[in-house]
Design an enzyme around this catalytic site. Structure first.
Site, PDB file in Angstrom:
ATOM      1  N   SER A 122       0.844  -1.103   0.016  1.00 39.53           N
ATOM      2  CA  SER A 122       0.045  -0.064   0.070  1.00 39.53           C
ATOM      3  C   SER A 122       0.829   1.490   0.116  1.00 39.53           C
ATOM      4  O   SER A 122       1.503   1.403  -0.967  1.00 39.53           O
ATOM      5  CB  SER A 122      -1.064   0.082   1.102  1.00 39.53           C
ATOM      6  OG  SER A 122      -2.144   0.824   1.081  1.00 39.53           O
ATOM      7  N   ASP A 177      -9.834  -4.943  -4.579  1.00 32.63           N
ATOM      8  CA  ASP A 177      -9.451  -3.969  -3.501  1.00 32.63           C
ATOM      9  C   ASP A 177     -10.386  -2.835  -3.586  1.00 32.63           C
ATOM     10  O   ASP A 177     -10.504  -2.015  -4.568  1.00 32.63           O
ATOM     11  CB  ASP A 177      -7.826  -3.590  -4.012  1.00 32.63           C
ATOM     12  CG  ASP A 177      -7.157  -2.784  -3.116  1.00 32.63           C
ATOM     13  OD1 ASP A 177      -7.734  -1.910  -2.255  1.00 32.63           O
ATOM     14  OD2 ASP A 177      -5.995  -2.904  -2.726  1.00 32.63           O
ATOM     15  N   HIS A 211      -8.066  -5.232  -0.132  1.00 33.90           N
ATOM     16  CA  HIS A 211      -6.721  -4.512   0.376  1.00 33.90           C
ATOM     17  C   HIS A 211      -6.024  -5.413   1.313  1.00 33.90           C
ATOM     18  O   HIS A 211      -5.785  -4.893   2.464  1.00 33.90           O
ATOM     19  CB  HIS A 211      -7.010  -3.235   0.744  1.00 33.90           C
ATOM     20  CG  HIS A 211      -5.671  -2.162   0.649  1.00 33.90           C
ATOM     21  ND1 HIS A 211      -5.309  -1.888  -0.341  1.00 33.90           N
ATOM     22  CD2 HIS A 211      -5.146  -1.682   1.852  1.00 33.90           C
ATOM     23  CE1 HIS A 211      -4.047  -1.056  -0.157  1.00 33.90           C
ATOM     24  NE2 HIS A 211      -4.084  -0.924   0.982  1.00 33.90           N
TER      25      HIS A 211
END
Length: 233
Positions: A122, A177, A211
Site C-alpha cells: 500500500s 481492492d 486490500h
C-alpha cells in the site's frame, strides 16, 4: 560510522530479521498506513533466505489528512487515494531520502546496492516504487503490493538521474481492492513501462483479494525469479 544504526533514524527502531549465514543481500520492506514494521516481519521470516537480511522499518507518526488529521504511522501525508488527488510532494521526497539512507548504510556495511531489494504494501509499496525510480544506485528490484506510483505526473522526468531504468518490478494487486482499485494498479503498471524497460515490469492480479496480502502473493514474492531470486548466492 558504518555499523552505527543510530546514524540512520529509521534503522534505530526497525525490525530486522537477520540471516542465518553471512549476509550478502538485503530486503527493505515498508508497511502500509497505520501499521508498523512488526506487521510484515513475520511474513519476511516465513520466506527468509539464509544469506538475506530483512529490514522492516517503522514509519513516523504524523497527522494524516485523509483520516481527519488523526496521528498515525505514515510515510507521508495522504490527501486522497485517486490518481488525481493532491499529494504531499515534500513529504514523499523526504521519506524517499530516509529509505535511501538505509540503502547507503547497508552498502557501507558490505551489501552492494544491486543486492538490495525494495518492497512494500500500500503506502509502503508506493514509497518503494518512488524511492527506486529516483535512486542513483542500481538496486536488485522492487516488489510493490496493492499500491500506486506517487507523484506520477513528474515521471519520467523525475527518473532522469536514476540508475534503475532496467530494474525488475513485480506488482501484485487484489482484484477486489476497495481502497486502491485494481484499475489504479494497472494504470501504475502502464506508467512504469514508460519509465523503465517494459519487459521488466510484471503486474499480477488476484481474484477475490481485497486490500491485503495472501499466501499466494507471499509465495510468488518468494519464488519469482525476477524478485527475490535475483539475490541468489
Amino acid at each position: 560510522m558504518c555499523g552505527n544504526n543510530m546514524s540512520v533514524p529509521l534503522l534505530a527502531e526497525a525490525v530486522t530479521v537477520s540471516g542465518t549465514e553471512k549476509e550478502t543481500a538485503a530486503v527493505i520492506f515498508l508497511h502500509g498506513l497505520g501499521d508498523t514494521g512488526h506487521g510484515w516481519s513475520d511474513a519476511m521470516t516465513s520466506i527468509r533466505l539464509p544469506y538475506v537480511k530483512y529490514i522492516c522499518p517503522h514509519a513516523p507518526r504524523i497527522p494524516v489528512t485523509l483520516n481527519m488529521k488523526m496521528t498515525m504511522p505514515s510515510w507521508f501525508d495522504l490527501m486522497g487515494l485517486s490518481p488525481e488527488s493532491p499529494e504531499d510532494e515534500a513529504g514523499i521526497k523526504r521519506a524517499a531520502e530516509n529509505i535511501k539512507a538505509i540503502i547507503d548504510h547497508e552498502t557501507k556495511n558490505g551489501i552492494p546496492a544491486n543486492r538490495v531489494l525494495l518492497g512494500g504494501f500500500s503506502q509502503g509499496g508506493a514509497l518503494s516504487l518512488y524511492t527506486a525510480l529516483t535512486c542513483q544506485q542500481q538496486l536488485a528490484g522492487v516488489v510493490a503490493l496493492s499500491c500506486w506510483l506517487p507523484l506520477h505526473k513528474t515521471f519520467p522526468q523525475a527518473a532522469s538521474g536514476s540508475a534503475n531504468k532496467d530494474i525488475h518490478i513485480l506488482q501484485c494487486h487484489g482484484e477486489m481492492d476497495p481502497m486502491i482499485p485494481v484499475q489504479f494498479g494497472a494504470m501504475t503498471a502502464e506508467k512504469l513501462k514508460t519509465i523503465v524497460n517494459p519487459q521488466k515490469v510484471s503486474f499480477r492480479t488476484y481474484p477475490g483479494l481485497m486490500h491485503s496480502s495472501c499466501p499466494q502473493v507471499i509465495f510468488f514474492f518468494q519464488r519469482q525469479p525476477k524478485s527475490l531470486l535475483l539475490l541468489s548466492v
